[in-house]
Each structure stands twice: as C-alpha cells, then as structure tokens.
Write a protein that holds these residues in place. Sequence first.
Motif, PDB file in Angstrom:
ATOM      1  N   ARG A  58      -0.691  -3.131  -3.763  1.00 34.63           N
ATOM      2  CA  ARG A  58      -1.443  -3.812  -2.709  1.00 34.63           C
ATOM      3  C   ARG A  58      -1.782  -5.249  -3.080  1.00 34.63           C
ATOM      4  O   ARG A  58      -1.706  -6.145  -2.242  1.00 34.63           O
ATOM      5  CB  ARG A  58      -2.717  -3.008  -2.395  1.00 34.63           C
ATOM      6  N   ASP A 117       2.218   1.959  -3.450  1.00 34.25           N
ATOM      7  CA  ASP A 117       1.250   2.607  -4.328  1.00 34.25           C
ATOM      8  C   ASP A 117       1.111   4.095  -4.008  1.00 34.25           C
ATOM      9  O   ASP A 117       0.806   4.904  -4.887  1.00 34.25           O
ATOM     10  CB  ASP A 117      -0.120   1.935  -4.192  1.00 34.25           C
ATOM     11  N   ARG A 143       0.834  -1.206   0.000  1.00 32.73           N
ATOM     12  CA  ARG A 143       0.000   0.000   0.000  1.00 32.73           C
ATOM     13  C   ARG A 143       0.864   1.249   0.000  1.00 32.73           C
ATOM     14  O   ARG A 143       0.587   2.220  -0.715  1.00 32.73           O
ATOM     15  CB  ARG A 143      -0.917  -0.022   1.230  1.00 32.73           C
ATOM     16  N   LEU A 188      -3.661  -0.237  -8.114  1.00 27.44           N
ATOM     17  CA  LEU A 188      -3.816  -1.233  -7.048  1.00 27.44           C
ATOM     18  C   LEU A 188      -2.712  -2.290  -7.070  1.00 27.44           C
ATOM     19  O   LEU A 188      -2.721  -3.206  -6.246  1.00 27.44           O
ATOM     20  CB  LEU A 188      -5.174  -1.937  -7.172  1.00 27.44           C
ATOM     21  N   VAL A 192     -10.468  -1.214  -1.682  1.00 27.64           N
ATOM     22  CA  VAL A 192      -9.543  -1.739  -2.691  1.00 27.64           C
ATOM     23  C   VAL A 192     -10.096  -3.015  -3.311  1.00 27.64           C
ATOM     24  O   VAL A 192     -10.113  -3.179  -4.533  1.00 27.64           O
ATOM     25  CB  VAL A 192      -8.150  -2.000  -2.074  1.00 27.64           C
TER      26      VAL A 192
END
Length: 400
Positions: free
Chosen positions: A338, A71, A68, A335, A202
């Motif tokens: 993650r 990102d 995360r 995404l 997400v």
Amino acid sequence: MQIWKRNLWVCWFGMFMTGVGMSQIAPVLPLFIKQLGVENASWISQLSGVAFGVTYIISAIFSPIWGRAADKYGRKPMLLRASLGMAIVIGCMGFAPNVYWLIGLRLLQGVITGYGTACTTLIATQTSKEHSGWALGTLSTANIAGSLLGPLIGGLIEEHFGMQNIFYITGGFMFIAFLTTLFFVKETFVRTEKKVPSFKEVWAQVPQPSLTITLFVTYFVMSIATYSVQPVLTVFVDQIAHDLGHVALISGAIFSASGLATIIAAPRLGKLSDKIGAHQIMLFTLIVAGILFIPQAFVHNPWELMALRFLLGLAAGGLNPSVNVLLKKITPSNLTGRVFGLNMSAAYLGVFGGSVLGGQIAGHLGVRYVFLVTGGLLLMNAIWVYFKVYGKLQRGKLLE
C-alpha cells in the motif's frame, strides 16, 4: 541463481515494457487521432492531451488499490493481472474505430496498471538489507528507461512498420512479460484472513508519517522534473538546431541519452546507498540534478543539450532507488504494497503535472524557462529534504 535475483530480472523486463507501453503512443498520438477521422488541428491537440494524460491520472487513483490487493493476495497475482491486461488493452488500441474508443482504452489501461507497484513491493520484501539499494536501483532503471525510450521506440515502429503495429508489437511484448512472470517469478505468500484495514488505519500504523510524506513529495517532484521537458523538447530542439533537419530524430536521441545515463547510474548509486546511506545519495542527486537543469536553458545547439541531459540522467539515477530504499526501511512488511502504491500514485501525478506544467510555462514564458523553473523545484525540494530527512538522519533522530 537466487530466487530474488531471478525475480528482479523478470520484473525488470516487465517494468521496462510497462514504461514503453505507457509512453510509446506520445510521438504518434496526434497522427493516429487524425487517422481516426479528426481533422481540426486544435481539436486534435486537445484530444491528444486527454488521451495521453488520462492513463496517468487513472493510474494514480488505482495504484494504491492494487497495492492493497498485493498485500492481501500476493504480488505475483498482481503482476500477472497487470501484464496480461495491458497486453490485451494495448493490442486492442490498434483496432480502435474512433478517437473515443482510443481514449476509453487508454482509461482502461490506467485502471489495470499496477505492474510497477507489485514489482517494487516483491523485490523490496524479498531482498536483504545489504542488497536492497542495488536491487531497487537496478529495478528503477526499467520503468524510467521504458518511459524515456518509449516515445523513440514508438516513432521507430511507426516509421518502419506502420502506426497500428505500434500497439500490436507493444501488446506482444507485454504478453511475453506475462509469460515470463508466470513461469519464472517465484513467491512464497501466505494469505491471512484478517480484515484488510482502511486507509486511515493503515496510515496510523506508518512509523514515520512525516518522513513518508517527504519521500512521496520527492518522488512527485522527480516525476515532474522528468516529464516537464517532454512536451516542449522537440520545439526547443527545432529552435536551436539551426536548420540541421531531422528534429524528431535528434529529440529522440536527446531523450535516449538521459535514459541511457539513468540505466548506467541507478544500480551503482543504489549500491553506494547501501554503504553510505540512501539519504545522502538522495540529497546529493537532488542538488546536482537541480543545478544541471539551469545551464540547459542557455544551450545554443542540440549537442550541448544532449550532453547536459546525459549528465542529468546520471544524477537522476540515484533519486528513485534512494526513495524506495528509505520507504522500505521505515515501512512494516505488511504495509509495503500500500505504501509503495501511494508512492507510485505520486509518480503518476508527477508525470501528468510535469507535462501540463512544461506546456504552460513554455506557452506563457518561453521554452527556456521550463528548465529554470524545473531546476528551481528540485533545489527547493533538496532544501526541504535536508531539514526533514538528511539532518535528522545524520543526528540519528529517524530510523536507519
């Protein structure tokens, strides 16, 4: 040289050293714990299991967190954080005054990991579709080879340079990985100030949640298969060696044969997946790997086992890149970190689960049953992949 290719080779070295750093302690851990003052054999075994396993359990928890962060802040900062952090923590293990400091440092090592997640995300987002299979296949060889060769490297360093120097030398290599990342990895990352979505938000954006879960489970099973044999291989070699001697050296060579085969096969199978589809490579290699585990239960000498492990490494080399290529195809770029972080968590849980499963099966049923059960797991996974992935992709019902 193109930027993504240069980044690929820098990440390869860093991931290889990360794999070595995570696993190099395995062959000397009981000896080091004894050197730290623990005398009871049973207590040494229990503490060895805790010290080895805690890194992977904590890594499974923190890998999505660092994904995360990748990102949000970029992949290169995560590479620098993980490589420098591991260089310091692994180096400090050589100064551990007692076993509890050692376990604490192994736990901290699990917290700061994330180099592999950031590397995979960086290469996946920078590589074009026609080269993604080859690039991710090549990258996958680094962590696998490092993990499989790590115990052998650790044993060789201990034999020639002393036990503490395992940690100092490995920490030094991780610091070199930090420097090469700092000076040679290039990333153009534009940070957005948008609120980072929660896990629920997400997951709601994942286009193919069923396929994504199937890929996570496949990665998990693949890691179980890789590590289920590790805690019992030396015992098995001792049983079939027929007084050949050099059991530790032979066991290390058998592990190395599998790792070498994976290094040879993964880029080639990754490149082939670019042509015929990653789902076909994944199904084929699952079936072949599952079948190859079965005759390993019936070998009569170490050389037969070494040959079968080499063939297994050739087959297993196609699993990792196939999973990563499919994840890249179905995951939106915002995404990627993650999702790859969650996939890495599945791998870490598989490492821990495989080690525990192999030891328990060997203790209750015998070492030969470890190979049979592991082969059965891979074949059951292949059946699931056939119905959930392969058949639907062939009929065009899932994203290509």
